[in-house]
Design a protein around this motif. Structure first.
Motif, PDB file in Angstrom:
ATOM      1  N   GLU A  37      -3.656   1.893  -3.381  1.00 17.25           N
ATOM      2  CA  GLU A  37      -3.754   3.355  -3.253  1.00 17.25           C
ATOM      3  C   GLU A  37      -2.954   4.076  -4.336  1.00 17.25           C
ATOM      4  O   GLU A  37      -2.342   5.122  -4.087  1.00 17.25           O
ATOM      5  CB  GLU A  37      -3.331   3.830  -1.854  1.00 17.25           C
ATOM      6  N   ASN A  64      -8.331   6.480  -3.036  1.00 11.94           N
ATOM      7  CA  ASN A  64      -7.537   5.691  -2.096  1.00 11.94           C
ATOM      8  C   ASN A  64      -7.697   4.187  -2.287  1.00 11.94           C
ATOM      9  O   ASN A  64      -7.039   3.411  -1.594  1.00 11.94           O
ATOM     10  CB  ASN A  64      -7.917   6.055  -0.658  1.00 11.94           C
ATOM     11  N   ASP A  66      -3.292   6.262  -7.559  1.00 14.93           N
ATOM     12  CA  ASP A  66      -4.261   7.067  -8.298  1.00 14.93           C
ATOM     13  C   ASP A  66      -3.561   7.717  -9.481  1.00 14.93           C
ATOM     14  O   ASP A  66      -2.440   7.344  -9.845  1.00 14.93           O
ATOM     15  CB  ASP A  66      -4.928   8.093  -7.383  1.00 14.93           C
ATOM     16  N   MET A  94       0.253   4.330  -0.468  1.00 12.21           N
ATOM     17  CA  MET A  94      -0.425   5.504   0.088  1.00 12.21           C
ATOM     18  C   MET A  94      -0.563   6.608  -0.956  1.00 12.21           C
ATOM     19  O   MET A  94       0.423   7.060  -1.555  1.00 12.21           O
ATOM     20  CB  MET A  94       0.285   6.054   1.332  1.00 12.21           C
ATOM     21  N   THR A  95      -1.783   7.028  -1.165  1.00 16.07           N
ATOM     22  CA  THR A  95      -2.090   8.029  -2.182  1.00 16.07           C
ATOM     23  C   THR A  95      -1.284   9.311  -1.999  1.00 16.07           C
ATOM     24  O   THR A  95      -0.770   9.887  -2.964  1.00 16.07           O
ATOM     25  CB  THR A  95      -3.595   8.373  -2.149  1.00 16.07           C
ATOM     26  N   ASP A  96      -1.143   9.766  -0.749  1.00 12.50           N
ATOM     27  CA  ASP A  96      -0.483  11.044  -0.483  1.00 12.50           C
ATOM     28  C   ASP A  96       1.037  10.925  -0.346  1.00 12.50           C
ATOM     29  O   ASP A  96       1.705  11.912  -0.045  1.00 12.50           O
ATOM     30  CB  ASP A  96      -1.050  11.664   0.797  1.00 12.50           C
ATOM     31  N   ASN A 109       0.867  -1.173   0.000  1.00 12.46           N
ATOM     32  CA  ASN A 109       0.000   0.000   0.000  1.00 12.46           C
ATOM     33  C   ASN A 109       0.905   1.225   0.000  1.00 12.46           C
ATOM     34  O   ASN A 109       1.444   1.616   1.036  1.00 12.46           O
ATOM     35  CB  ASN A 109      -0.913  -0.005   1.228  1.00 12.46           C
TER      36      ASN A 109
END
Length: 324
Positions: free
Chosen positions: A142, A169, A144, A117-119, A115
């Protein structure tokens, strides 16, 4: 009157001491309640949420036990010992779920789930970490649109890919060097969250791989949909009479009721030589828990399991070596 003053002060001090001791005992008993309420996960989402923190409960039980021994509180000692042993045996049950086996394949099948993480702004390091792992199957969560360009090295390295990056997400991307016979994106729950299903060929034997990211069960509705998603994935796996690997962020610890239902319904198991209890999420937080997993079915076993380093995400990668 001066003769009566000292006894009054002594009584006041005694009352405050008793009051403080009683308060500490109440706090100690309350700190143990998570152990027992977490065992009632099948009766409510709040209880199942409490079940995730078995590692923390072991520490709390040990501290309460020391306090009870120092204060000579017999009842509290008994409750703390029973609670400590209860949590310890639950965690120990995930310490080794398979024996070391001689592989029937020339080399282990390497699978990575991460994962990212999107951010996460550290795209370069995260992708370099994935490339270095050199897994046969990679499942990234996650991802994008902000990750689209950063994933190009994986598209070059792996001949087959399925990317579903329009779900914020819950975007997914899977890459593999195994021969790909077919693939599809399945959507579950009222939010239509995606899971990727790959039908592969592993040394002449059909292999189904499912990459999933379950919704966090942080409320009544989301907890219901979380269980529903795990149940639907379980139903798919139950209908496959062959080798299956399911990997991803389950938002479920090995000992929660949601995970129990998934494994019972599907036939999936951890079947790992290495322990599956080490945390993979929140390693900088006191509430760190293991929620990223690889489960197998159909004669497969995990002979090696490695948790990756910090790469800008709140999750760590999990890379396993699977043999027949």
């Amino acid at each position: 009157m001066s003769d009566d003053a000292p006894p009054a002060e002594k009584t006041s001090f005694l009352k405050s001491t008793i009051s403080l001791g009683g308060f500490c005992e109440v706090i100690a008993f309350l700190s143990l309640t998570g152990t027992w309420l977490g065992s009632l996960g099948r009766y409510g989402w709040v209880f199942d949420l409490l079940s995730h923190f078995r590692l923390q409960y072991i520490v709390v039980c040990a501290v309460v036990l020391l306090y009870a021994l120092c204060c000579r509180r017999t009842l509290l000692v008994l409750v703390a010992v029973v609670s400590l042993l209860w949590n310890a045996q639950i965690v120990y049950g995930t310490h080794q779920t398979a024996e070391v086996a001689r592989s029937a394949t020339p080399r282990p099948l390497r699978v990575m789930t991460f994962n990212v993480m999107t951010d996460n702004e550290n795209h370069v390091a995260a992708i370099e970490h994935v490339l270095k792992a050199d897994a046969d199957i990679v499942c990234l969560l996650e991802v994008d649109e902000t990750w689209r360009m950063s994933l190009e090295p994986l598209r070059v390295k792996y001949p087959h890919r399925v990317e579903e990056m329009n779900d914020g997400n819950f975007g997914l991307a899977c890459y593999t060097r195994l021969p790909l016979k077919s693939s599809e994106v399945r959507r579950f729950t009222i939010w239509r969250l995606p899971s990727i299903v790959l039908n592969l060929d592993h040394l002449g034997v059909p292999l189904t791989f499912i990459g999933a990211h379950a919704i966090p069960p942080m409320g009544g509705l989301s907890a219901h949909e979380w269980r529903e998603e795990l149940s639907q994935i379980g139903a798919i796996v139950a209908g496959i009479h062959g080798e299956v690997i399911v990997a991803g962020d389950f938002n479920a610890t090995p000992w929660c009721d949601g995970m129990r239902l998934l494994c019972e319904q599907s036939g999936l198991q951890f079947r790992s030589v290495d322990p599956v209890w080490p945390p993979t999420w929140g390693l900088k937080l006191p509430m760190m828990i293991p929620i990223d997993h690889v489960l197998v079915k159909g004669g497969l076993s995990v002979q090696k399991r490695v948790i990756g380093p910090e790469m800008g995400s709140d999750h760590r990668s999990v890379t396993v070596e699977i043999v027949r």
